[in-house]
Design a protein around this motif. Sequence first.
Motif, PDB file in Angstrom:
ATOM      1  N   ASN A  18      -1.138 -42.041  -9.277  1.00 31.70           N
ATOM      2  CA  ASN A  18      -1.415 -42.148 -10.755  1.00 31.70           C
ATOM      3  C   ASN A  18      -2.025 -41.045 -11.232  1.00 31.70           C
ATOM      4  N   ALA A  19      -1.500 -39.902 -10.948  1.00 32.68           N
ATOM      5  CA  ALA A  19      -2.079 -38.623 -11.823  1.00 32.68           C
ATOM      6  C   ALA A  19      -1.524 -38.576 -13.143  1.00 32.68           C
ATOM      7  N   ILE A  20      -2.366 -38.165 -14.001  1.00 35.62           N
ATOM      8  CA  ILE A  20      -1.942 -37.999 -15.600  1.00 35.62           C
ATOM      9  C   ILE A  20      -2.534 -36.676 -16.287  1.00 35.62           C
ATOM     10  N   ALA A  21      -1.752 -36.371 -17.166  1.00 39.71           N
ATOM     11  CA  ALA A  21      -2.264 -35.153 -17.838  1.00 39.71           C
ATOM     12  C   ALA A  21      -3.508 -35.299 -18.725  1.00 39.71           C
ATOM     13  N   THR A  22      -4.373 -34.501 -18.730  1.00 42.40           N
ATOM     14  CA  THR A  22      -5.559 -34.561 -19.661  1.00 42.40           C
ATOM     15  C   THR A  22      -5.204 -35.133 -21.130  1.00 42.40           C
ATOM     16  N   ALA A  23      -4.015 -34.590 -21.576  1.00 37.88           N
ATOM     17  CA  ALA A  23      -3.803 -34.781 -22.980  1.00 37.88           C
ATOM     18  C   ALA A  23      -3.745 -36.550 -23.085  1.00 37.88           C
ATOM     19  N   ASN A  24      -3.151 -37.238 -21.925  1.00 39.32           N
ATOM     20  CA  ASN A  24      -2.783 -38.595 -22.000  1.00 39.32           C
ATOM     21  C   ASN A  24      -3.918 -39.420 -21.453  1.00 39.32           C
ATOM     22  N   THR A  25      -4.984 -38.817 -21.113  1.00 40.46           N
ATOM     23  CA  THR A  25      -6.177 -39.734 -20.433  1.00 40.46           C
ATOM     24  C   THR A  25      -6.642 -40.741 -21.443  1.00 40.46           C
ATOM     25  N   ARG A  26      -6.741 -40.193 -22.880  1.00 42.16           N
ATOM     26  CA  ARG A  26      -7.318 -41.291 -23.790  1.00 42.16           C
ATOM     27  C   ARG A  26      -6.223 -41.686 -24.440  1.00 42.16           C
ATOM     28  N   ASP A  27      -5.264 -41.217 -24.796  1.00 39.09           N
ATOM     29  CA  ASP A  27      -3.913 -41.712 -25.590  1.00 39.09           C
ATOM     30  C   ASP A  27      -2.826 -41.614 -24.706  1.00 39.09           C
ATOM     31  N   ARG A  28      -2.285 -42.860 -24.374  1.00 40.58           N
ATOM     32  CA  ARG A  28      -1.115 -42.961 -23.431  1.00 40.58           C
ATOM     33  C   ARG A  28       0.334 -43.324 -23.910  1.00 40.58           C
ATOM     34  N   SER A  29       0.111 -43.152 -25.195  1.00 43.37           N
ATOM     35  CA  SER A  29       1.369 -43.163 -26.052  1.00 43.37           C
ATOM     36  C   SER A  29       2.153 -41.843 -25.693  1.00 43.37           C
ATOM     37  N   LEU A  30       3.574 -42.257 -26.131  1.00 42.02           N
ATOM     38  CA  LEU A  30       4.519 -41.051 -25.921  1.00 42.02           C
ATOM     39  C   LEU A  30       4.012 -39.933 -26.943  1.00 42.02           C
ATOM     40  N   PRO A  31       4.394 -38.416 -26.407  1.00 34.13           N
ATOM     41  CA  PRO A  31       4.872 -38.123 -25.135  1.00 34.13           C
ATOM     42  C   PRO A  31       3.853 -38.188 -23.919  1.00 34.13           C
ATOM     43  N   HIS A  32       4.534 -38.367 -22.815  1.00 33.88           N
ATOM     44  CA  HIS A  32       3.530 -38.253 -21.543  1.00 33.88           C
ATOM     45  C   HIS A  32       3.748 -36.836 -20.990  1.00 33.88           C
ATOM     46  N   HIS A  33       2.495 -36.106 -20.900  1.00 37.69           N
ATOM     47  CA  HIS A  33       2.779 -34.773 -20.411  1.00 37.69           C
ATOM     48  C   HIS A  33       2.747 -34.667 -18.898  1.00 37.69           C
ATOM     49  N   PRO A  34       3.238 -33.680 -18.416  1.00 37.72           N
ATOM     50  CA  PRO A  34       3.211 -33.223 -16.809  1.00 37.72           C
ATOM     51  C   PRO A  34       1.793 -33.008 -16.563  1.00 37.72           C
ATOM     52  N   ALA A  35       1.515 -33.881 -15.416  1.00 37.16           N
ATOM     53  CA  ALA A  35       0.120 -33.831 -14.848  1.00 37.16           C
ATOM     54  C   ALA A  35      -0.244 -32.595 -14.096  1.00 37.16           C
ATOM     55  N   PHE A  36       0.999 -31.827 -13.452  1.00 40.35           N
ATOM     56  CA  PHE A  36       0.907 -30.608 -12.877  1.00 40.35           C
ATOM     57  C   PHE A  36       1.481 -29.515 -13.211  1.00 40.35           C
ATOM     58  N   SER A  37       0.778 -28.282 -13.039  1.00 40.80           N
ATOM     59  CA  SER A  37       1.472 -27.127 -13.475  1.00 40.80           C
ATOM     60  C   SER A  37       2.542 -26.514 -12.488  1.00 40.80           C
ATOM     61  N   LYS A  38       3.271 -25.535 -12.951  1.00 39.90           N
ATOM     62  CA  LYS A  38       4.104 -24.948 -12.120  1.00 39.90           C
ATOM     63  C   LYS A  38       3.510 -24.424 -10.963  1.00 39.90           C
ATOM     64  N   LEU A  39       2.482 -23.687 -10.936  1.00 38.04           N
ATOM     65  CA  LEU A  39       1.899 -23.034  -9.908  1.00 38.04           C
ATOM     66  C   LEU A  39       1.431 -24.187  -8.854  1.00 38.04           C
ATOM     67  N   GLU A  40       0.832 -24.984  -9.329  1.00 38.88           N
ATOM     68  CA  GLU A  40       0.621 -26.337  -8.399  1.00 38.88           C
ATOM     69  C   GLU A  40       1.818 -26.830  -7.720  1.00 38.88           C
ATOM     70  N   LEU A  41       3.006 -27.217  -8.534  1.00 39.52           N
ATOM     71  CA  LEU A  41       4.128 -27.564  -7.791  1.00 39.52           C
ATOM     72  C   LEU A  41       4.634 -26.725  -6.769  1.00 39.52           C
ATOM     73  N   ASP A  42       4.749 -25.326  -7.227  1.00 37.81           N
ATOM     74  CA  ASP A  42       5.080 -24.250  -6.017  1.00 37.81           C
ATOM     75  C   ASP A  42       4.291 -24.480  -4.946  1.00 37.81           C
ATOM     76  N   THR A  43       3.112 -24.434  -5.154  1.00 40.36           N
ATOM     77  CA  THR A  43       2.188 -24.372  -4.083  1.00 40.36           C
ATOM     78  C   THR A  43       2.462 -25.745  -3.123  1.00 40.36           C
ATOM     79  N   LEU A  44       2.315 -26.874  -3.721  1.00 38.21           N
ATOM     80  CA  LEU A  44       2.549 -28.094  -2.901  1.00 38.21           C
ATOM     81  C   LEU A  44       3.931 -28.256  -2.422  1.00 38.21           C
ATOM     82  N   ILE A  45       5.142 -27.754  -2.770  1.00 42.58           N
ATOM     83  CA  ILE A  45       6.254 -27.865  -2.030  1.00 42.58           C
ATOM     84  C   ILE A  45       6.217 -26.806  -0.946  1.00 42.58           C
ATOM     85  N   ALA A  46       5.698 -25.756  -1.220  1.00 39.54           N
ATOM     86  CA  ALA A  46       5.671 -24.646   0.132  1.00 39.54           C
ATOM     87  C   ALA A  46       4.679 -25.462   1.249  1.00 39.54           C
TER      88      ALA A  46
END
Length: 331
Positions: free
Chosen positions: A97-125
Motif C-alpha cells: 500500500n504505497a501511495i503518492a505524497t499528493a494522495n496521503t491526505r486527499d485520496r480522491s481521484l486522480p491517484h498519482h503514481p507512488a514511484f518515480s521512473k528512476l525508482e522503477l528502473d532501479t527496482l526492475i534491474a
Amino acid sequence: MIMRPVSVACMLLAVSQSAAARQPDTGFRHIIATPAFGINAGPVVCIDESHANTHTISGTYAPFATLLRADGYQVQGFSLAWSSSALQQCAVLVVANAIATANTRDRSLPHHPAFSKLELDTLIAWINAGGSLLLIADHAPWPGAAGDLGMILGVNMLDAFATPGDSGAVIAIFGASEVPDSAWRQYATDRNLPDRRIRSAVANLGTLGSHPILQGRNSRERIRWVVTFTGHAFYPSESIQPLLAFGPRATAFLDRVDAASFPVGGWLQGGTVTLGRGRAVVLGEASMCTAHIGGPRRIRTGMNIPEAPDNAQFCVNVLRWLTKVLGNTPP
C-alpha cells in the motif's frame, strides 16, 4: 450486474470504519512445524516504508513480520531510497500500500503514481539480477499508486474496489471453503453486517491456481482456501501465473455510489511472475497477510480469524517461493 448504490455505500462505510479502528493483533501466532531456516538465519526481507506506506513493520504489518521471523527470515523496515546499493541488502522487498505524497491526505481521484521512473528502473534491474518483490496493493487508491509498477510486472490493476458477487460482499473466498454456514453467519453478526454480504461471497467462490505456493512442501502446507477482505482485481498478462482468481460473478466499482460497475470474473487477486533471475508476487489485498483487531469488541480481521486457517501458511509459502525454498524450477 450493476450494484445498488446503497450496497456500495454501506460497504465503503464498513471498510472505512474498520480501517480507521485497526490495530495489529500482536498476540497472533501461527505455529510453523518445520521452519525453512534457523532462527534469524534466513534471507533478509525488507518492508518498504519510503512511500507513505499504510502498512509498516512497526504498525499493521507487525504480525506479518512476526510470522516471517518464525520461519527464520530476517525482517527489517526499509526507509531508504530505492538505489541499487540500498536494495542489495534485501533478498525480498515487500511493498504494501504505497501511495503518492499528493494522495496521503486527499485520496480522491486522480491517484498519482507512488514511484518515480528512476525508482522503477532501479527496482526492475534489481529483480532481473536476482531480487524478489512482493507487491501488495489494496482497493483504490492503492492500485492507482502502484499501477505503473504493476504494468511493468504484467498486471493491469483496476483502481477500484472488487467484490465476489453483486451485493457488496466484504470478503472473498478463493478455493473450496469447508467453513460451515453457521461460522460465516457468526462472522457477519460479530461485525454487525447483513448476512447477505457474507452469503454472496460463499456462493461465489473464487478459485486457486496450480502453483508451488499453493502446494507447499507437503500436504500439511497445502492451501485449501484463502480469505481476503476487500481489495482490487487485476487483469493478468500471459506471463502471470495465477494464485487467486475471482469467480464469474465478481464485480468492481469506484468509490462513488453513482459510479458504474465492472465485471471482473476470472480476474486475479494474486499472481506470480519471473523476471530474469528474480521473482515477483502481486497481491490485490493487504489484510490477508496480517492480523488486525478493531473496535471495543476487538473484532479480528486477517489471518487471525478462524474462518481463514490457511492464510498464514499461504503468506509463508509466498515468501518461500520468492526465496526459492519452493519452486526451484519456475512453473
